[in-house]
Design a protein around this motif. Structure first.
Motif, mmCIF file in Angstrom:
data_model
loop_
_atom_site.group_PDB
_atom_site.id
_atom_site.type_symbol
_atom_site.label_atom_id
_atom_site.label_comp_id
_atom_site.label_asym_id
_atom_site.label_seq_id
_atom_site.Cartn_x
_atom_site.Cartn_y
_atom_site.Cartn_z
ATOM 1 N N ASP A 280 0.848 -1.217 -0.124
ATOM 2 C CA ASP A 280 -0.050 -0.143 -0.053
ATOM 3 C C ASP A 280 0.958 1.250 -0.135
ATOM 4 N N HIS A 281 1.787 1.345 0.817
ATOM 5 C CA HIS A 281 2.739 2.629 0.888
ATOM 6 C C HIS A 281 3.607 2.628 -0.333
ATOM 7 N N GLN A 282 4.037 1.583 -1.003
ATOM 8 C CA GLN A 282 4.624 1.723 -2.203
ATOM 9 C C GLN A 282 3.985 2.232 -3.232
ATOM 10 N N ILE A 283 2.655 1.885 -3.504
ATOM 11 C CA ILE A 283 1.929 2.512 -4.356
ATOM 12 C C ILE A 283 1.245 3.827 -3.950
ATOM 13 N N GLU A 284 1.175 4.420 -3.027
ATOM 14 C CA GLU A 284 0.971 5.734 -2.362
ATOM 15 C C GLU A 284 1.997 6.658 -2.837
ATOM 16 N N VAL A 285 3.372 5.943 -2.470
ATOM 17 C CA VAL A 285 4.521 6.779 -3.044
ATOM 18 C C VAL A 285 4.678 6.932 -4.347
ATOM 19 N N PHE A 286 4.805 5.892 -5.152
ATOM 20 C CA PHE A 286 4.756 5.741 -6.463
ATOM 21 C C PHE A 286 3.670 6.781 -7.169
ATOM 22 N N THR A 287 2.496 6.694 -7.002
ATOM 23 C CA THR A 287 1.479 7.782 -7.459
ATOM 24 C C THR A 287 1.553 8.995 -7.045
ATOM 25 N N ALA A 288 1.862 9.296 -5.705
ATOM 26 C CA ALA A 288 2.204 10.737 -5.248
ATOM 27 C C ALA A 288 3.267 11.265 -5.809
ATOM 28 N N GLU A 289 4.208 10.699 -5.560
ATOM 29 C CA GLU A 289 5.927 11.254 -5.729
ATOM 30 C C GLU A 289 6.496 10.994 -7.353
ATOM 31 N N ILE A 290 6.472 9.839 -7.433
ATOM 32 C CA ILE A 290 7.204 9.325 -8.734
ATOM 33 C C ILE A 290 6.523 9.655 -10.093
ATOM 34 N N VAL A 291 5.218 9.320 -10.193
ATOM 35 C CA VAL A 291 4.522 9.670 -11.475
ATOM 36 C C VAL A 291 4.370 11.328 -11.785
ATOM 37 N N PRO A 292 4.083 11.946 -10.753
ATOM 38 C CA PRO A 292 3.915 13.543 -11.172
ATOM 39 C C PRO A 292 5.234 14.044 -11.434
ATOM 40 N N ALA A 293 6.343 13.384 -10.709
ATOM 41 C CA ALA A 293 7.710 14.008 -11.062
ATOM 42 C C ALA A 293 8.195 13.802 -12.349
ATOM 43 N N VAL A 294 8.043 12.315 -12.805
ATOM 44 C CA VAL A 294 8.431 11.975 -14.075
ATOM 45 C C VAL A 294 7.557 12.743 -15.112
ATOM 46 N N ARG A 295 6.484 12.749 -14.912
ATOM 47 C CA ARG A 295 5.562 13.647 -16.065
ATOM 48 C C ARG A 295 5.917 15.190 -16.172
ATOM 49 N N GLU A 296 6.508 15.693 -15.176
ATOM 50 C CA GLU A 296 6.918 16.965 -15.078
ATOM 51 C C GLU A 296 8.384 17.245 -15.696
ATOM 52 N N ALA A 297 9.036 16.286 -15.444
ATOM 53 C CA ALA A 297 10.395 16.282 -16.064
ATOM 54 C C ALA A 297 10.457 16.209 -17.384
ATOM 55 N N LEU A 298 9.530 15.246 -17.914
ATOM 56 C CA LEU A 298 9.236 14.702 -19.504
ATOM 57 C C LEU A 298 8.899 15.941 -20.174
ATOM 58 N N SER A 299 7.853 16.782 -19.546
ATOM 59 C CA SER A 299 7.326 17.772 -20.007
ATOM 60 C C SER A 299 8.383 19.157 -20.207
ATOM 61 N N LYS A 300 9.303 19.020 -19.259
ATOM 62 C CA LYS A 300 10.473 20.330 -19.473
ATOM 63 C C LYS A 300 11.347 19.725 -20.684
ATOM 64 N N GLU A 301 11.368 18.410 -20.924
ATOM 65 C CA GLU A 301 12.172 17.969 -22.029
ATOM 66 C C GLU A 301 11.660 17.811 -23.330
ATOM 67 N N GLY A 302 10.461 18.419 -23.338
ATOM 68 C CA GLY A 302 9.656 18.555 -24.467
ATOM 69 C C GLY A 302 8.874 17.106 -24.976
ATOM 70 N N VAL A 303 8.925 16.282 -24.104
ATOM 71 C CA VAL A 303 8.355 14.892 -24.229
ATOM 72 C C VAL A 303 6.888 14.909 -23.571
ATOM 73 N N ALA A 304 5.799 14.484 -24.494
ATOM 74 C CA ALA A 304 4.389 14.434 -23.618
ATOM 75 C C ALA A 304 4.338 13.586 -22.642
ATOM 76 N N GLY A 305 4.066 13.555 -21.432
ATOM 77 C CA GLY A 305 3.923 12.849 -20.456
ATOM 78 C C GLY A 305 2.719 12.368 -19.956
#
Length: 305
Positions: A280-305
């Protein structure tokens, strides 16, 4: 043969979770699937090891999880072909796709019947060469059974046959065939025939993934396909742990850096986490911290996330 001139198509970036169908965790598996669905994850894989006495049948579990969720797409990660005749596997996938509103994909593997006891359940005992031949035939059979046609389907292979069965029902959407592949012959088959490539960490670490990824590209081009015809997905068996060390057993920043690199350099558009503990904790951290940060970083790279 010249490289394709068309610009590569980037598939929509999706995140998900893969679950081990342990019989001792039935209620937890349903709860985790609902948690993943509610947290916005869009891929839910279920491992398929039917020869193990501690695991549930994956297709039975997938049906329960489909009925327990609303949005997430489900798939076997990956189906053991030697123990699942391809015509019936195609029927099962199409049926669940219709029942779930088009939320099923098909992860497919050559199987480990020789090494892990599948032969003891009545499955064929095949060499690796024969297993890969059978996988190629199985994909052909599956696609014939899914075809929207009133004409009887016929296939005469070394390992599988269709003798005039009328295809149907067709699935609710075009189901992707995602192959779990590592060796050169399996990778070549994936680039030539599959809709997706689905390896796993730690069996293929990020550096090795990027090297093998080029072979998938080359195999697709040799088959007169675009490399983007083969979606890239990645299973990660690991743990998000700021106090840990080593690949995918460390903190969020390191996870984010690796996933961004794989998305940019390897065209990966699907990441599935398989938590080793505190699910449960791993899914929560993955969705709350990893997923949005990866999307934001890709957006800055010019890659649609």
């Amino acid at each position: 043969m010249s490289e394709p001139t068309a610009a590569p198509v980037r598939h929509p970036l999706e995140f998900g979770v893969a679950l081990n169908p342990e019989a001792a965790r039935t209620e937890e598996l349903v709860r985790l699937a609902r948690l993943a669905d509610n947290r916005g994850l869009r891929l839910l894989g279920v491992m398929d090891h039917p020869y193990m006495p501690t695991t549930l049948d994956s297709w039975t579990l997938l049906s329960v999880l489909a009925a327990s969720t609303e949005h997430i797409r489900l798939f076997p990660d990956v189906a053991n072909l030697p123990l699942r005749p391809p015509a019936m596997l195609a029927k099962a996938a199409a049926s669940l796709d219709l029942l779930s509103g088009g939320r099923v994909e098909l992860g497919l593997g050559a199987g480990a019947a020789v090494q892990h006891g599948g032969g003891g359940m009545g499955g064929p005992r095949r060499s690796m060469k024969e297993a890969i031949e059978a996988l190629e035939e199985g994909i052909a059979v599956i696609r014939r059974v899914w075809a929207a046609s009133d004409e009887p389907a016929v296939y005469d292979g070394k390992h599988y046959r269709l003798e005039g069965v009328v295809p149907g029902p067709a699935p609710a959407h075009p189901i992707g065939v995602w192959v779990g592949a590592y060796g050169p012959r399996m990778v070549e088959l994936t680039g030539r025939l599959a809709d997706g490539w689905l390896p796993s960490f730690p069996y293929l670490d990020p550096a090795a993934f990027l090297k093998v990824n080029k072979s998938v590209d080359d195999s697709a081009v040799a088959a007169s396909r675009s490399p983007s015809d083969v979606r890239r997905l990645y299973n990660i068996i690991g743990r998000i742990d700021p106090a840990g060390s080593g690949q995918f057993n460390d903190g969020p920043d390191s996870w984010i850096e690796r996933l961004v690199e794989l998305a940019v350099e390897g065209q990966v558009s699907g990441f599935m986490i398989t938590p080793m503990a505190d699910h449960d904790h791993q899914i929560e951290v993955f969705t709350a911290e990893i997923v949005p940060a990866v999307r934001e970083a890709l957006s800055k790279e010019g890659v649609a996330g």
